[in-house]
Each structure stands twice: as C-alpha cells, then as structure tokens.
Scaffold this active site. Structure first.
Site, mmCIF file in Angstrom:
data_model
loop_
_atom_site.group_PDB
_atom_site.id
_atom_site.type_symbol
_atom_site.label_atom_id
_atom_site.label_comp_id
_atom_site.label_asym_id
_atom_site.label_seq_id
_atom_site.Cartn_x
_atom_site.Cartn_y
_atom_site.Cartn_z
ATOM 1 N N ARG A 1 1.431 -0.089 -7.881
ATOM 2 C CA ARG A 1 0.642 0.220 -6.670
ATOM 3 C C ARG A 1 1.753 0.523 -5.799
ATOM 4 N NH1 ARG A 1 -3.287 -4.587 -6.541
ATOM 5 N NH2 ARG A 1 -1.485 -5.693 -7.125
ATOM 6 N N ASP B 1 2.705 1.575 -1.870
ATOM 7 C CA ASP B 1 2.375 1.404 -0.224
ATOM 8 C C ASP B 1 1.817 2.853 0.375
ATOM 9 O OD1 ASP B 1 2.467 -1.424 -0.406
ATOM 10 O OD2 ASP B 1 4.521 -1.201 0.363
ATOM 11 N N TYR C 1 12.708 2.719 -8.696
ATOM 12 C CA TYR C 1 12.424 3.041 -7.400
ATOM 13 C C TYR C 1 13.859 3.677 -6.835
ATOM 14 C CZ TYR C 1 7.953 0.813 -6.504
ATOM 15 O OH TYR C 1 6.624 0.324 -6.521
ATOM 16 N N ARG D 1 11.590 -2.353 0.667
ATOM 17 C CA ARG D 1 11.769 -2.031 1.902
ATOM 18 C C ARG D 1 12.515 -3.125 3.183
ATOM 19 N NH1 ARG D 1 5.920 -0.022 3.794
ATOM 20 N NH2 ARG D 1 6.947 -0.044 5.574
#
Length: 260
Positions: free
Chosen positions: A49, A51, A109, A196
């Site tokens: 999932r 954001d 990522y 992040r």
C-alpha cells in the site's frame, strides 16, 4: 482463476492506494475499471500500500475470477476505463497459491530529490526538493548505519499497523544525476512512512545539521521523536515487490525508464 496485474500510477491526485469512502484512491479507480470491463464486482489485493502522493512504477495486485480472457484483453480492457494517470502494464494468470502481498520476499522504492535554489516546476509533485547543497558522502555514511535487521520504531508513523517494527533493510544506494539525487531502498518490508522518515534524516545529515553518526543514535533510540520530520511524499516511487522466480512474473515495467 487467479490473475496478477502489474500497474503504474501517478499518485499525486489520489489519497493513497487503499480504498476509502471518498473513492479517490488508486484501488478504487482500478476496481471500478475492472468491474466496468467485466460487468461484475471485482476486488483486488496489492503487494504494498502506498501513501497519498506516492507513485507506483510496478504495483502488483491479484484477483480471483471465473472469467476467461487473454492477457492482452485484461490490459487493454481495464485501461479503457482507467483515468490517464493509472495504467495496467501486464496481466498474467498465476497459481491459486500466489498472493501479491504474502508471496513477496522484498520490496523496492526510489526517492527522487531535486537540489536547486528554485522549486520544481515541470516535475512538480514528481520530485522532492531541497535548496541547500547536500553532501553525498555524509548521507552514504549515515545510510550505512541502517543496513541490516533492526527495530525501526524511530522511523515508524504512529498510525502504522505493522505487527512488528523489526525489518531487514538490505540496501540504500545514493547517486546523483545533475541536479537530481536518487535514493534506492530495498527491504524485506517497510513500515508506514519509514522511507520518508529516513529521507528526513538523510537530508538533515546531507545539509550538515547532523553528523552521519547521529543516524545510529536515532535508530537506537527506538523513538519517533528522535528522528527528523517526515519528508514530502512527492518524490517517492514504489518500484514493486520482489518475488521468487518460480512465479515467472515481470520484474519491471517500461515506466522504470522514466527515472534516471
């Protein structure tokens, strides 16, 4: 039949991946398109999932259906009903034991960061931004403190639903391409906001407000208050899950070529 799909999306206009009452999520748009194509309700389960504001270069989902269509039809038929910023790139039948999330043995990522005195324009919402110069070597030394299996509580959002904060961070590569920095991450899995929050700390080190050794202190504190503020979602891209080769699924999509 169990079907796997690989899709790409620009996350800027969406409230993340997971379905919400507003209907403004990537999952909502995908399931609506699948339902329109098949003329029956369709539900999906994703590999990871993302954001609000986070992009996907190869999100993988699976779904179960009694319908028989060739792979090309699933791709073209679903894309017909998707908005322009979401596209299915491939479809493939998989064994019933395949699970988009549980079968993943890793996730990848990238974060794209613009270092410039002027804010992003053409690439607004697609890159993060700093206006102070960054020290690449300092950031690499700080990143090295995080490699391995650790308790990443200091980098975990308060809303994180993961059962354990312990994850294996396998790789952080930091490279520069002109005014752009690229940060590549690979781990067994990631906590909510983990990348992040790491990015916020790496930028603090890169700009000289913290030393590389500070990253170890943050990690060992196991306290979110010890870390830097959460960095912007704009430059974060989900590159996709890592699967065992036995599933025979593609490892990337053509959207990967957008990144330097």
């Amino acid at each position: 039949m169990r079907l796997a799909l690989g899709l790409c999306y620009d996350g800027h206009g969406y409230q993340g991946w997971q379905s919400q009452a507003s209907g403004r999520t990537v999952q909502d748009k995908l399931e609506a398109a699948l339902s329109a194509f098949t003329n029956q309700p369709m539900t999906t389960l994703c590999a990871g999932r993302t954001d609000a504001g986070v992009h996907g270069l190869m999100q993988v989902v699976h779904l179960d259906t009694e319908l028989s269509r060739d792979a090309f039809s699933w791709v073209r038929g679903t894309n017909r009903f998707l908005p322009r910023d979401i596209a299915v790139h491939w479809a493939q039948e998989v064994p019933p034991e395949f699970h988009a999330r549980a079968s993943a043995i890793g996730r990848r990522y990238s974060y794209m960061l613009l270092e410039s005195p002027v804010r992003p324009s053409l690439d607004a919402h697609r890159v993060g931004w700093v206006f102070r110069p960054l020290d690449g070597e300092a950031m690499r030394l700080a990143a090295a403190e995080l490699i391995g299996e650790h308790d990443f509580t200091s980098f975990r959002a308060s809303a994180c639903q993961a059962l354990s904060p312990v994850k294996q961070l396998r790789r952080i590569d930091i490279t520069r391409h002109g005014a752009y920095w690229r940060f590549d991450f690979e781990a067994s899995a990631f906590l909510h906001h983990m990348i992040r929050n790491i990015m916020g700390c790496l930028v603090a080190v890169g700009q000289g407000s913290q030393s590389p050794a500070w990253m170890r202190e943050v990690l060992q504190a196991r306290n979110r208050d010890a870390a830097a503020p959460t960095f912007a979602p704009d430059g974060l891209y989900f590159l996709g899950p890592v699967y065992d080769q036995k599933w025979g699924l593609p490892e990337r999509t053509s959207a990967y070529d957008w990144l330097p």
